[in-house]
Write an enzyme that holds these catalytic residues in place. Sequence first.
Site, short mmCIF file in Angstrom:
data_model
loop_
_atom_site.label_atom_id
_atom_site.label_comp_id
_atom_site.label_asym_id
_atom_site.label_seq_id
_atom_site.Cartn_x
_atom_site.Cartn_y
_atom_site.Cartn_z
N ARG A 166 0.82 -1.22 0.00
CA ARG A 166 0.00 0.00 0.00
C ARG A 166 0.85 1.27 0.00
O ARG A 166 0.50 2.26 0.64
CB ARG A 166 -0.94 0.03 1.22
CG ARG A 166 -1.97 -1.07 1.26
CD ARG A 166 -3.16 -0.72 0.38
NE ARG A 166 -4.26 -1.63 0.60
CZ ARG A 166 -5.35 -1.34 1.29
NH1 ARG A 166 -5.50 -0.14 1.80
NH2 ARG A 166 -6.29 -2.22 1.45
N ARG A 213 -3.20 6.90 1.45
CA ARG A 213 -3.67 8.10 2.13
C ARG A 213 -2.65 8.78 3.05
O ARG A 213 -2.82 9.92 3.41
CB ARG A 213 -4.94 7.78 2.92
CG ARG A 213 -6.15 7.65 2.03
CD ARG A 213 -7.31 7.11 2.81
NE ARG A 213 -6.97 5.79 3.33
CZ ARG A 213 -7.79 5.04 4.04
NH1 ARG A 213 -8.97 5.48 4.37
NH2 ARG A 213 -7.41 3.85 4.45
N ARG A 270 -6.50 12.38 -5.10
CA ARG A 270 -7.82 11.85 -4.70
C ARG A 270 -8.91 12.92 -4.71
O ARG A 270 -10.09 12.60 -4.90
CB ARG A 270 -7.73 11.22 -3.31
CG ARG A 270 -7.60 9.74 -3.30
CD ARG A 270 -8.87 9.01 -3.75
NE ARG A 270 -9.65 8.57 -2.61
CZ ARG A 270 -10.84 9.02 -2.30
NH1 ARG A 270 -11.41 9.94 -3.04
NH2 ARG A 270 -11.49 8.53 -1.27
N ASP A 298 -7.24 -1.88 -7.06
CA ASP A 298 -7.76 -2.55 -5.87
C ASP A 298 -8.14 -3.97 -6.22
O ASP A 298 -8.53 -4.26 -7.37
CB ASP A 298 -8.98 -1.81 -5.31
CG ASP A 298 -9.24 -2.24 -3.88
OD1 ASP A 298 -8.58 -1.72 -2.98
OD2 ASP A 298 -10.08 -3.14 -3.67
N TYR A 312 -15.33 -10.80 0.77
CA TYR A 312 -16.00 -9.51 0.51
C TYR A 312 -17.34 -9.72 -0.20
O TYR A 312 -18.32 -9.04 0.08
CB TYR A 312 -15.11 -8.59 -0.31
CG TYR A 312 -13.98 -8.01 0.51
CD1 TYR A 312 -14.21 -6.93 1.37
CD2 TYR A 312 -12.71 -8.54 0.47
CE1 TYR A 312 -13.19 -6.41 2.15
CE2 TYR A 312 -11.69 -8.03 1.25
CZ TYR A 312 -11.94 -6.96 2.08
OH TYR A 312 -10.93 -6.45 2.86
#
Length: 356
Positions: free
Chosen positions: A28, A32, A41, A77, A154
């Site tokens: 990652r 963020r 973003r 993703d 998921y």
Amino acid sequence: MTPALKNDLFLRACRGEKTERPPVWIMRQAGRYMPEYQEIRKKTSFLGLCKTPDLAAQATMLPVDMLGVDAAILFSDILIPVEAMGMELEFSEHKGPSFPRPVQSRMDVDRLLVPEPVAHTGFVAEAIREINRRLSGRLPLIGFAGAPFTLATYMVEGEISKDFSRVKQMMFSDPETLHTLLDRITETVIRYLEMQIEAGIHAYQIFDTWAGSLSPVHYRSFALPYVRRIVDSLQRHGIPSILYVNGSCALLEDMVTAGTNVVSVDWRMSLANVRERVPASVSIQGNLDPVSLLGTPAILREETRRILEDMKGRPGYVFNLGHGILPSTPVSMAKYLVSLVQKGLDAPVPSKAQAV
Ligand code: CP3
């Protein structure tokens, strides 16, 4: 054949060759915690970012340019191909990913497509070509996909779950439906990774993040065989493969039999122990606790030293975290970590990190 890369440490370590020092990248690594990522973003949603090759390429390049890591990873993703299977996908700021209509029955499974990857997810191939143009041979580019079991968690849970009770309930009440779902995801992932390989990735990582929630018996039935099928199907392309499982301590020996070049482990076991349990022909990646980047530079240095010491003299080691970097990580600490691995433990402590 791709032209020779200027920095191929990562690929050599994946193949188990001796390297001057371990290569380093961070799971990652574009995310963020970087103000520059937040800037990109602002222009669009997270899914919009994944689906706009120019923006995805910009995000991929941030840690390459700012941290100097030894490998780039495609910005995307694991849930992108799941959306292409016909499931509506949402990402919210607070809840993360969710599927408003999760898979609940055999009928839901039967409705899912095995999508044609270029038609449905061609933006990923375009992003890969664009990233390679920007890298112009500087570094290898890692592609990736979620493993079937982790994607199924998921799809069945519908959102981030703590106990995976819905997908496990399916496992204990209607295993046939779960196997049918896993089979369909496997076909999707094989085609999806093939598209990435054709577009120019140099290695791929399979994220089986949540397979560590399974007992070894269920891991061998509901997770491992599907990963093995993916790896076997892609073998002929000859690019290195990595399998990541969070919480793999009890599964490590099984995990190795998936056949990837590299196994990527979390921080719950020492690498000295991992090293004893993994055959010399298989490379190892990991295993720094991501929270150590929120502490002091001196303790981060000590944690890094211990890992490097544990892996000393063992060819085939890729330095990484045991899971993704946390959004609250100071960029200065991520930079410091990369320089500790690349320049040695005497690397200068960045002034911002000193103030932590
Ligand atoms: O490593 C990289 O820099 C490449 C990009 C990447 C992302 N997700 C970007 C992302 C990769 C390799 C992933 C994989 C992924 N996605 C996994 C497996 C690895 C892991 O961390 O366990 C999983 C389980 C997902 C699903 C997912 N995506 C979750 C649970 C979340 C929300 C939680 C979170 O960390 O934000 C995401 C969102 C996500 N994926 C973000 C990023 C940069 C944040 C989105 C934002 O900008 O708001």
